[in-house]
Structures are given as structure tokens and as C-alpha cells.
Design a protein around this motif. Structure first.
Motif, PDB file in Angstrom:
ATOM      1  N   ALA A 276       0.818  -1.220   0.000  1.00 52.33           N
ATOM      2  CA  ALA A 276       0.000   0.000   0.000  1.00 52.33           C
ATOM      3  C   ALA A 276       0.846   1.263   0.000  1.00 52.33           C
ATOM      4  CB  ALA A 276      -0.936   0.006   1.200  1.00 52.33           C
ATOM      5  N   GLY A 277       2.115   1.158   0.439  1.00 48.30           N
ATOM      6  CA  GLY A 277       2.992   2.325   0.482  1.00 48.30           C
ATOM      7  C   GLY A 277       3.347   2.788   1.881  1.00 48.30           C
ATOM      8  N   LYS A 278       2.925   2.034   2.904  1.00 48.78           N
ATOM      9  CA  LYS A 278       3.138   2.449   4.298  1.00 48.78           C
ATOM     10  C   LYS A 278       4.624   2.560   4.641  1.00 48.78           C
ATOM     11  CE  LYS A 278       1.067  -1.173   5.958  1.00 48.78           C
ATOM     12  NZ  LYS A 278       0.896  -1.905   4.690  1.00 48.78           N
ATOM     13  N   THR A 279       5.363   1.483   4.385  1.00 46.60           N
ATOM     14  CA  THR A 279       6.783   1.486   4.729  1.00 46.60           C
ATOM     15  C   THR A 279       7.558   2.473   3.864  1.00 46.60           C
ATOM     16  OG1 THR A 279       6.701  -0.790   5.534  1.00 46.60           O
ATOM     17  CG2 THR A 279       8.858   0.062   4.909  1.00 46.60           C
ATOM     18  N   THR A 280       7.174   2.603   2.607  1.00 46.15           N
ATOM     19  CA  THR A 280       7.834   3.583   1.732  1.00 46.15           C
ATOM     20  C   THR A 280       7.635   4.991   2.267  1.00 46.15           C
ATOM     21  OG1 THR A 280       7.511   2.161  -0.202  1.00 46.15           O
ATOM     22  CG2 THR A 280       7.971   4.484  -0.616  1.00 46.15           C
ATOM     23  N   LEU A 281       6.431   5.294   2.737  1.00 47.43           N
ATOM     24  CA  LEU A 281       6.168   6.614   3.310  1.00 47.43           C
ATOM     25  C   LEU A 281       7.053   6.862   4.518  1.00 47.43           C
ATOM     26  CD1 LEU A 281       4.559   9.233   3.577  1.00 47.43           C
ATOM     27  CD2 LEU A 281       2.827   7.948   4.856  1.00 47.43           C
ATOM     28  N   VAL A 282       7.147   5.888   5.404  1.00 48.84           N
ATOM     29  CA  VAL A 282       7.984   6.041   6.595  1.00 48.84           C
ATOM     30  C   VAL A 282       9.446   6.218   6.206  1.00 48.84           C
ATOM     31  CG1 VAL A 282       8.929   4.766   8.567  1.00 48.84           C
ATOM     32  CG2 VAL A 282       6.453   4.918   8.231  1.00 48.84           C
ATOM     33  N   ARG A 283       9.910   5.435   5.256  1.00 46.15           N
ATOM     34  CA  ARG A 283      11.313   5.556   4.831  1.00 46.15           C
ATOM     35  C   ARG A 283      11.583   6.908   4.182  1.00 46.15           C
ATOM     36  NH1 ARG A 283      14.565   1.200   5.039  1.00 46.15           N
ATOM     37  NH2 ARG A 283      13.624  -0.757   5.741  1.00 46.15           N
ATOM     38  N   ALA A 284      10.595   7.455   3.521  1.00 47.66           N
ATOM     39  CA  ALA A 284      10.753   8.795   2.952  1.00 47.66           C
ATOM     40  C   ALA A 284      10.822   9.847   4.059  1.00 47.66           C
ATOM     41  CB  ALA A 284       9.605   9.095   1.992  1.00 47.66           C
ATOM     42  N   ILE A 285      10.010   9.669   5.097  1.00 45.12           N
ATOM     43  CA  ILE A 285      10.053  10.584   6.245  1.00 45.12           C
ATOM     44  C   ILE A 285      11.428  10.534   6.914  1.00 45.12           C
ATOM     45  CG2 ILE A 285       9.142  10.974   8.576  1.00 45.12           C
ATOM     46  CD1 ILE A 285       6.402  10.073   7.491  1.00 45.12           C
ATOM     47  N   LEU A 286      12.033   9.347   6.954  1.00 44.69           N
ATOM     48  CA  LEU A 286      13.340   9.170   7.579  1.00 44.69           C
ATOM     49  C   LEU A 286      14.500   9.587   6.668  1.00 44.69           C
ATOM     50  CD1 LEU A 286      12.705   5.685   9.219  1.00 44.69           C
ATOM     51  CD2 LEU A 286      12.930   7.858  10.419  1.00 44.69           C
ATOM     52  N   GLY A 287      14.199   9.901   5.403  1.00 41.79           N
ATOM     53  CA  GLY A 287      15.236  10.360   4.496  1.00 41.79           C
ATOM     54  C   GLY A 287      15.940   9.273   3.724  1.00 41.79           C
TER      55      GLY A 287
ATOM     56  N   VAL B 198      20.341  14.708   9.474  1.00 39.51           N
ATOM     57  CA  VAL B 198      20.779  14.668  10.868  1.00 39.51           C
ATOM     58  C   VAL B 198      19.765  15.362  11.758  1.00 39.51           C
ATOM     59  CG1 VAL B 198      22.542  15.428  12.499  1.00 39.51           C
ATOM     60  CG2 VAL B 198      23.230  14.467  10.306  1.00 39.51           C
ATOM     61  N   ARG B 199      19.285  16.524  11.335  1.00 36.56           N
ATOM     62  CA  ARG B 199      18.286  17.261  12.112  1.00 36.56           C
ATOM     63  C   ARG B 199      16.998  16.453  12.259  1.00 36.56           C
ATOM     64  NH1 ARG B 199      20.542  21.325  15.007  1.00 36.56           N
ATOM     65  NH2 ARG B 199      21.737  22.750  13.703  1.00 36.56           N
ATOM     66  N   VAL B 200      16.612  15.780  11.191  1.00 40.88           N
ATOM     67  CA  VAL B 200      15.389  14.983  11.219  1.00 40.88           C
ATOM     68  C   VAL B 200      15.547  13.786  12.152  1.00 40.88           C
ATOM     69  CG1 VAL B 200      13.905  13.454   9.849  1.00 40.88           C
ATOM     70  CG2 VAL B 200      14.556  15.711   8.963  1.00 40.88           C
ATOM     71  N   LEU B 201      16.652  13.059  12.024  1.00 45.61           N
ATOM     72  CA  LEU B 201      16.844  11.853  12.824  1.00 45.61           C
ATOM     73  C   LEU B 201      17.066  12.162  14.305  1.00 45.61           C
ATOM     74  CD1 LEU B 201      18.971   9.606  10.436  1.00 45.61           C
ATOM     75  CD2 LEU B 201      16.494   9.644  10.793  1.00 45.61           C
ATOM     76  N   GLU B 202      17.491  13.389  14.613  1.00 45.65           N
ATOM     77  CA  GLU B 202      17.575  13.795  16.019  1.00 45.65           C
ATOM     78  C   GLU B 202      16.197  13.777  16.678  1.00 45.65           C
ATOM     79  OE1 GLU B 202      21.364  16.940  15.850  1.00 45.65           O
ATOM     80  OE2 GLU B 202      19.289  17.673  15.855  1.00 45.65           O
ATOM     81  N   ARG B 203      15.165  13.941  15.871  1.00 48.95           N
ATOM     82  CA  ARG B 203      13.812  14.089  16.387  1.00 48.95           C
ATOM     83  C   ARG B 203      12.996  12.803  16.371  1.00 48.95           C
ATOM     84  NH1 ARG B 203      15.811  18.695  14.916  1.00 48.95           N
ATOM     85  NH2 ARG B 203      14.913  20.665  15.632  1.00 48.95           N
TER      86      ARG B 203
ATOM     87  N   TYR C   5      28.172   3.634  19.700  1.00 47.34           N
ATOM     88  CA  TYR C   5      27.875   4.304  18.423  1.00 47.34           C
ATOM     89  C   TYR C   5      26.622   5.164  18.538  1.00 47.34           C
ATOM     90  CZ  TYR C   5      26.251   4.975  13.658  1.00 47.34           C
ATOM     91  OH  TYR C   5      25.782   5.534  12.505  1.00 47.34           O
ATOM     92  N   VAL C   6      25.560   4.603  19.124  1.00 49.56           N
ATOM     93  CA  VAL C   6      24.311   5.345  19.277  1.00 49.56           C
ATOM     94  C   VAL C   6      24.513   6.562  20.163  1.00 49.56           C
ATOM     95  CG1 VAL C   6      21.980   5.242  20.242  1.00 49.56           C
ATOM     96  CG2 VAL C   6      22.829   3.349  18.858  1.00 49.56           C
ATOM     97  N   SER C   7      25.290   6.381  21.217  1.00 50.56           N
ATOM     98  CA  SER C   7      25.559   7.477  22.144  1.00 50.56           C
ATOM     99  C   SER C   7      26.303   8.617  21.449  1.00 50.56           C
ATOM    100  CB  SER C   7      26.371   6.962  23.334  1.00 50.56           C
ATOM    101  OG  SER C   7      26.700   8.016  24.207  1.00 50.56           O
ATOM    102  N   GLN C   8      27.335   8.264  20.657  1.00 54.33           N
ATOM    103  CA  GLN C   8      28.148   9.277  19.996  1.00 54.33           C
ATOM    104  C   GLN C   8      27.414   9.947  18.842  1.00 54.33           C
ATOM    105  OE1 GLN C   8      31.154  10.424  20.935  1.00 54.33           O
ATOM    106  NE2 GLN C   8      31.117   9.065  22.710  1.00 54.33           N
ATOM    107  N   SER C   9      26.618   9.173  18.104  1.00 55.39           N
ATOM    108  CA  SER C   9      25.979   9.714  16.897  1.00 55.39           C
ATOM    109  C   SER C   9      24.669  10.427  17.191  1.00 55.39           C
ATOM    110  CB  SER C   9      25.729   8.587  15.882  1.00 55.39           C
ATOM    111  OG  SER C   9      24.828   7.628  16.410  1.00 55.39           O
ATOM    112  N   SER C  10      23.957   9.995  18.231  1.00 59.02           N
ATOM    113  CA  SER C  10      22.633  10.560  18.486  1.00 59.02           C
ATOM    114  C   SER C  10      22.496  11.217  19.849  1.00 59.02           C
ATOM    115  CB  SER C  10      21.562   9.455  18.361  1.00 59.02           C
ATOM    116  OG  SER C  10      21.603   8.865  17.089  1.00 59.02           O
ATOM    117  N   GLY C  11      23.554  11.141  20.661  1.00 57.72           N
ATOM    118  CA  GLY C  11      23.492  11.762  21.977  1.00 57.72           C
ATOM    119  C   GLY C  11      22.599  11.043  22.965  1.00 57.72           C
TER     120      GLY C  11
END
Length: 212
Positions: A38-49, A70-75, A96-102
Motif C-alpha cells: 500500500a505504500g506504508k513502509t515507503t512513506l515512513v522511509r521517505a520521512i526518515l530520508g 541529521v536534524r530529522v533523525l535527532e527528532r 555508536y548510538v551514544s556518539q551519533s545521536s546523543g
């Protein structure tokens, strides 16, 4: 606010997203539903960049996912349906998660314990060698520890046993009211008490958008 305006994404000759328009604001709890393809996962992946659109526009708090990722994934905290084959140990992954995303490592451990996953006993294990349920619990812990403005779940309980599902849904009930959530799900009965909006997609379009 997540704003999707006339989003179009084509694979080969097929539009998987065909003019999708959708706005998700603070505190909304959305069940994103529809048949496979239906496009659900594609929509989410587009939101995530992950994907560049072939038409239209997506913004997250005013930021464009592909240009200001980066700004988007921070949120956004995201839990995929299928855990990625990460070869890092849990120790390395948390670092890695700590260093890349705080994200605070201790916060990840606390959320993992609430999901009944003892990270300390598995720190040196490669992520990809964990059981499906353990992988999913850790990804959930990381997403919850991130404390972003949005949480997106793609069939998050697919690898969880019934008890772990109960723990997961209990944790979601404790989320701050400001946090918006999107659930891609085929089990609306499981999350009925956690959502206040149902969006149904088919053939790349939003065909139903109902507030509950």
C-alpha cells in the motif's frame, strides 16, 4: 510537525506513493494501516530520508529529510520490522548510538531492563547473533531512550512473545503527551487503546483518515 504534501515515489513504472498528503502533529498517536504494497513502509522511509521523492515534499519540524537528515533523525526514534544485520557488539552499538545521536547509555540500559533484557550479560555479543526477540527489545530500548518528538514503529511486536508485548505497550502508555507516534500495524486490536487516529493506505494513496 510532520508534513507530507503530494508525495510521490516511483519504483520502475509504479508509483508506490501517489500524491500522499498527511500532517501529523504533537501528541497524535497514529495507526498507519493497509494491505502489503500500500505504500506504508515507503512513506515512513521517505520521512526518515532513505528515499528521494519523485514529486511533492516532506518536512519534519521544517527540515527536509534528504537534505537535513541529521536534524530529522535527532527528532525521530524508529523501530524497524526486521532488525538490521549489525555486526557490532552491544557495547560497540551503544557507544555508536551514544556518539551519533546523543542517547545516554544508561538510559538505554534502563529501558532494556524494563523490557526484561539484561544488556550487562550480553555486552560482548554481536547484535546479529541475538535472538529476534532480544534484537527487537534492544531497538525498542534505544528508541525510547532517545526521547525524541516522534516515534515510528514498523510492526514493532512481530518478534516479541506475548509477555514482552505487554511490557512494550505498558511503556508506551507512559510516553509524554507531546510525543507523536506512528504505528505501521496489521493488529489494530492490540494498539486500540494507544492510538487516537487511524490512517488507511491503499495503492500508494491515503484512502481513509479517521480520528478516534
Amino acid at each position: 510537525m510532520i508534513e507530507v504534501r503530494e508525495a510521490r515515489k516511483r519504483f520502475s513504472d509504479t508509483f508506490v506513493l501517489d500524491g500522499v498528503t498527511l500532517t501529523i502533529g504533537e501528541g497524535e498517536r497514529v495507526a498507519l494501516m493497509g494491505p502489503n504494497g500500500a505504500g506504508k513502509t515507503t512513506l515512513v522511509r521517505a520521512i526518515l530520508g532513505f528515499y528521494h521523492l519523485d514529486g511533492g515534499r516532506i518536512t519534519v519540524d521544517g527540515y527536509t529529510p534528504t537534505e537535513e537528515r541529521v536534524r530529522v533523525l535527532e527528532r525521530i526514534g524508529f523501530i524497524p520490522q526486521t532488525p538490521p544485520p549489525i555486526k557490532l557488539s552491544l557495547e560497540e552499538l551503544m557507544e555508536y548510538v551514544s556518539q551519533s545521536s546523543g542517547v545516554d547509555r544508561e538510559a538505554i540500559k534502563r529501558e532494556a531492563l524494563r523490557m526484561e533484557l539484561d544488556i550487562e550479560r550480553n555486552l560482548q555479543k554481536p547484535f546479529f547473533k541475538l535472538s529476534g526477540g532480544m534484537k527487537q527489545k534492544l531497538l525498542i530500548a534505544i528508541a525510547l531512550a532517545k526521547e525524541g518528538s516522534y516515534l515510528i514503529f514498523d510492526e514493532p511486536t512481530a518478534n516479541l512473545d506475548p509477555k514482552a508485548r505487554e511490557h512494550f505497550y505498558s511503556l508506551l502508555e507512559e510516553l509524554p503527551e507531546r510525543v507523536a507516534t506512528i504505528f505501521i500495524t496489521h493488529r489494530i486490536e492490540e494498539i486500540a487503546g494507544l492510538v487516537n487516529r487511524k490512517v488507511y493506505m491503499d495503492l500508494g494513496k491515503v484512502v481513509e483518515d479517521e480520528y478516534l
